[in-house]
Write a protein that holds these residues in place. Structure first.
Motif, mmCIF file in Angstrom:
data_model
loop_
_atom_site.group_PDB
_atom_site.id
_atom_site.type_symbol
_atom_site.label_atom_id
_atom_site.label_comp_id
_atom_site.label_asym_id
_atom_site.label_seq_id
_atom_site.Cartn_x
_atom_site.Cartn_y
_atom_site.Cartn_z
ATOM 1 N N THR A 34 1.198 -1.496 -0.035
ATOM 2 C CA THR A 34 0.356 -0.139 -0.336
ATOM 3 C C THR A 34 1.206 1.256 -0.014
ATOM 4 O O THR A 34 1.988 1.495 0.319
ATOM 5 N N GLY A 35 0.310 2.453 -0.916
ATOM 6 C CA GLY A 35 1.262 3.204 -1.007
ATOM 7 C C GLY A 35 2.071 3.811 -1.874
ATOM 8 O O GLY A 35 2.501 5.066 -1.581
ATOM 9 N N THR A 36 1.708 2.574 -2.714
ATOM 10 C CA THR A 36 2.297 2.303 -3.695
ATOM 11 C C THR A 36 2.102 2.283 -5.476
ATOM 12 O O THR A 36 0.863 2.250 -4.657
ATOM 13 N N GLN A 37 2.493 1.941 -6.558
ATOM 14 C CA GLN A 37 1.354 1.766 -7.696
ATOM 15 C C GLN A 37 1.072 -0.058 -7.570
ATOM 16 O O GLN A 37 0.475 -0.116 -8.800
ATOM 17 N N GLY A 38 1.429 -1.020 -6.256
ATOM 18 C CA GLY A 38 1.609 -1.949 -7.099
ATOM 19 C C GLY A 38 0.056 -2.853 -6.781
ATOM 20 O O GLY A 38 -0.225 -3.161 -7.745
ATOM 21 N N SER A 39 -0.483 -1.910 -6.487
ATOM 22 C CA SER A 39 -2.050 -2.090 -6.252
ATOM 23 C C SER A 39 -2.502 -1.890 -7.746
ATOM 24 O O SER A 39 -3.224 -2.577 -8.595
ATOM 25 N N ARG A 40 -2.369 -0.890 -8.851
ATOM 26 C CA ARG A 40 -2.209 -0.735 -10.404
ATOM 27 C C ARG A 40 -2.317 -1.551 -10.698
ATOM 28 O O ARG A 40 -2.284 -2.156 -11.852
ATOM 29 N N THR A 41 -0.664 -1.500 -10.779
ATOM 30 C CA THR A 41 0.420 -2.495 -11.185
ATOM 31 C C THR A 41 -0.403 -3.845 -10.946
ATOM 32 O O THR A 41 -0.716 -4.410 -11.856
ATOM 33 N N VAL A 42 -0.645 -4.647 -9.950
ATOM 34 C CA VAL A 42 -1.123 -5.709 -9.735
ATOM 35 C C VAL A 42 -2.575 -6.304 -10.428
ATOM 36 O O VAL A 42 -2.818 -7.127 -11.033
ATOM 37 N N PHE A 43 -3.636 -4.960 -10.621
ATOM 38 C CA PHE A 43 -4.565 -4.899 -11.635
ATOM 39 C C PHE A 43 -4.419 -5.309 -12.765
ATOM 40 O O PHE A 43 -5.262 -6.069 -12.819
ATOM 41 N N GLU A 44 -4.241 -4.894 -13.438
ATOM 42 C CA GLU A 44 -4.025 -4.574 -15.141
ATOM 43 C C GLU A 44 -2.891 -6.339 -15.462
ATOM 44 O O GLU A 44 -3.382 -6.189 -16.318
ATOM 45 N N ALA A 45 -1.881 -6.496 -14.311
ATOM 46 C CA ALA A 45 -1.388 -7.661 -14.283
ATOM 47 C C ALA A 45 -2.044 -8.586 -14.675
ATOM 48 O O ALA A 45 -2.277 -9.795 -15.237
ATOM 49 N N ALA A 46 -3.165 -8.673 -13.846
ATOM 50 C CA ALA A 46 -4.366 -9.700 -13.627
ATOM 51 C C ALA A 46 -5.533 -10.190 -15.043
ATOM 52 O O ALA A 46 -4.835 -10.644 -15.156
ATOM 53 N N LEU A 47 -5.693 -8.599 -15.280
ATOM 54 C CA LEU A 47 -5.935 -8.442 -16.567
ATOM 55 C C LEU A 47 -5.390 -8.640 -17.725
ATOM 56 O O LEU A 47 -6.309 -8.873 -18.695
ATOM 57 N N THR A 48 -4.157 -8.772 -17.654
ATOM 58 C CA THR A 48 -3.668 -9.054 -18.855
ATOM 59 C C THR A 48 -3.465 -10.570 -19.200
ATOM 60 O O THR A 48 -3.380 -10.765 -20.026
ATOM 61 N N GLY A 51 -6.286 -11.426 -20.128
ATOM 62 C CA GLY A 51 -7.152 -11.414 -21.717
ATOM 63 C C GLY A 51 -8.023 -10.407 -21.248
ATOM 64 O O GLY A 51 -9.140 -10.838 -22.371
ATOM 65 N N LYS A 52 -8.852 -10.318 -20.538
ATOM 66 C CA LYS A 52 -9.878 -9.359 -20.609
ATOM 67 C C LYS A 52 -9.361 -7.704 -19.973
ATOM 68 O O LYS A 52 -8.545 -7.579 -19.956
ATOM 69 N N THR A 53 -10.930 -6.680 -20.182
ATOM 70 C CA THR A 53 -10.470 -5.783 -19.578
ATOM 71 C C THR A 53 -11.834 -5.141 -18.799
ATOM 72 O O THR A 53 -12.185 -6.422 -17.879
ATOM 73 N N ARG A 54 -11.486 -4.223 -18.151
ATOM 74 C CA ARG A 54 -11.944 -4.178 -16.754
ATOM 75 C C ARG A 54 -13.887 -4.509 -17.029
ATOM 76 O O ARG A 54 -14.529 -4.114 -15.699
ATOM 77 N N GLU A 55 -13.773 -3.608 -18.327
ATOM 78 C CA GLU A 55 -15.229 -3.882 -18.307
ATOM 79 C C GLU A 55 -16.396 -4.960 -18.433
ATOM 80 O O GLU A 55 -17.208 -5.417 -18.190
ATOM 81 N N GLU A 56 -14.932 -5.880 -18.739
ATOM 82 C CA GLU A 56 -15.611 -7.528 -18.407
ATOM 83 C C GLU A 56 -15.968 -8.185 -17.224
ATOM 84 O O GLU A 56 -16.050 -8.982 -17.287
ATOM 85 N N ILE A 57 -15.207 -7.756 -16.339
ATOM 86 C CA ILE A 57 -15.192 -7.837 -15.024
ATOM 87 C C ILE A 57 -16.432 -7.085 -14.241
ATOM 88 O O ILE A 57 -16.585 -6.103 -14.350
ATOM 89 N N GLU A 58 -17.298 -8.229 -13.302
ATOM 90 C CA GLU A 58 -19.316 -7.714 -13.005
ATOM 91 C C GLU A 58 -18.708 -7.351 -11.637
ATOM 92 O O GLU A 58 -19.098 -6.213 -11.804
ATOM 93 N N ARG A 59 -17.818 -7.786 -11.652
ATOM 94 C CA ARG A 59 -17.599 -6.934 -9.730
ATOM 95 C C ARG A 59 -16.094 -7.147 -9.617
ATOM 96 O O ARG A 59 -15.710 -8.248 -9.535
ATOM 97 N N ILE A 60 -15.636 -6.325 -9.038
ATOM 98 C CA ILE A 60 -14.305 -6.085 -7.832
ATOM 99 C C ILE A 60 -14.367 -6.027 -6.658
ATOM 100 O O ILE A 60 -15.175 -4.671 -6.100
ATOM 101 N N LEU A 61 -14.057 -6.356 -5.900
ATOM 102 C CA LEU A 61 -13.392 -6.167 -3.713
ATOM 103 C C LEU A 61 -12.084 -6.231 -3.764
ATOM 104 O O LEU A 61 -11.336 -7.118 -4.214
ATOM 105 N N VAL A 62 -12.126 -5.544 -2.812
ATOM 106 C CA VAL A 62 -10.906 -5.427 -2.261
ATOM 107 C C VAL A 62 -10.581 -5.642 -0.508
ATOM 108 O O VAL A 62 -11.601 -5.485 -0.157
ATOM 109 N N THR A 63 -9.423 -5.890 -0.443
ATOM 110 C CA THR A 63 -9.499 -5.814 0.990
ATOM 111 C C THR A 63 -7.578 -5.852 1.017
ATOM 112 O O THR A 63 -7.130 -5.701 0.276
ATOM 113 N N GLY A 64 -7.504 -6.299 2.824
ATOM 114 C CA GLY A 64 -6.260 -5.593 2.493
ATOM 115 C C GLY A 64 -5.829 -5.100 3.639
ATOM 116 O O GLY A 64 -6.962 -3.630 3.834
#
Length: 260
Positions: A34-48, A51-64
């Motif tokens: 937390t406090g870094t670009q880690g959350s954005r980086t891991v989010f984009e890595a999983a989508l890549t 092979g999906k886009t954010r629009e194809e994900i029905e719901r996102i839940l965050v924890t931690g």
């Protein structure tokens, strides 16, 4: 239906994409907290990877630890709830879960259907946490991920009597100056962690099977030491570090089903 679980820890970010709350379609781990670009980086890595886009994900839940900082999520839940759900998915027989995080330690007790019966946690002191192990690795001039293998080479176990991270650091430095073998020191460090964690587990009530979740579960030396203290085998799944994110993805699916 695709859902995503994001676990923003203090030292690492994890992300899971699941289909219908059952099958893992993509996983990603970034060694930034937390406090870094880690959350954005891991989010984009999983989508890549999926092979999906954010629009194809029905719901996102965050924890931690950093869950309140992730604006892309639809909802958030505590890591305690998510780890309970994630471990039950990975290891359905687990009734006691030990989660050693970067900043705290949690002992969970689950029901047969994976619901949380009770928990206790230590978040007042770094001793016994992942941070403690990182500090000790720095003092020993080794990588944290090398600690497990080093402790397996120990011929004896050097007692680390101080539970405070600062004083334990001084104690380890003193032992190094006395030419104590590195593996013996690491074994002593793991034993120190295990004693503190075991006390928390016993306070919560130990019910078998026992499992570990979180990144520290990848440290075989801690697992061995804690197994001795608890006098119990400890189950460790290969996806143990992702348990929180898996639980988040499953809970996101359940939320999506309720909404629909």
């Amino acid at each position: 239906m695709l859902t995503m679980g994001v676990d923003i820890g203090s030292t690492a970010c994890k992300c899971i994409i699941m289909e219908d709350g059952q099958e893992i379609k993509a996983r990603a781990v970034v060694p930034l907290g937390t406090g870094t670009q880690g959350s954005r980086t891991v989010f984009e890595a999983a989508l890549t990877k999926a092979g999906k886009t954010r629009e194809e994900i029905e719901r996102i839940l965050v924890t931690g630890y950093g869950r309140f900082t992730f604006e892309a999520a639809d909802s958030q839940k505590s890591e305690i709830t998510c780890h309970a759900t994630g471990v039950h998915y990975l290891l359905p027989t687990a009734r006691t879960v030990v989660d050693i995080g970067g900043q705290d330690v949690k002992a969970l007790r689950l029901s047969e259907d994976g619901l949380l019966d009770n928990f206790v946690m230590n978040d007042k002191c770094a001793a016994g946490t992942g941070r403690f192990l990182d500090v000790m690795a720095g003092v020993l001039d080794v990588k944290t991920e090398e600690l497990g293998e080093l402790s397996s080479q120990a011929r004896s176990e050097v007692s680390i009597s101080n539970t405070c991270t600062v004083f334990a650091e001084s104690e380890v430095i003193s032992q190094l100056s006395n030419n104590v073998p590195l593996p013996d020191l690491v074994a002593g460090i793991h034993a120190s962690v295990a004693k503190r964690v075991a006390a928390l587990v016993f306070r919560n009530g130990l019910v078998k099977d026992v499992a570990m979740s979180g990144g520290v579960a990848l440290n075989s030396g801690v697992v061995r030491a804690l197994s001795r203290e608890l006098k119990s085998e400890i189950l460790v799944h290969e996806d143990c570090q992702l348990a929180g994110a898996i639980g988040a993805a499953i809970l996101a699916y359940r939320e999506a089903k309720r909404v629909s």
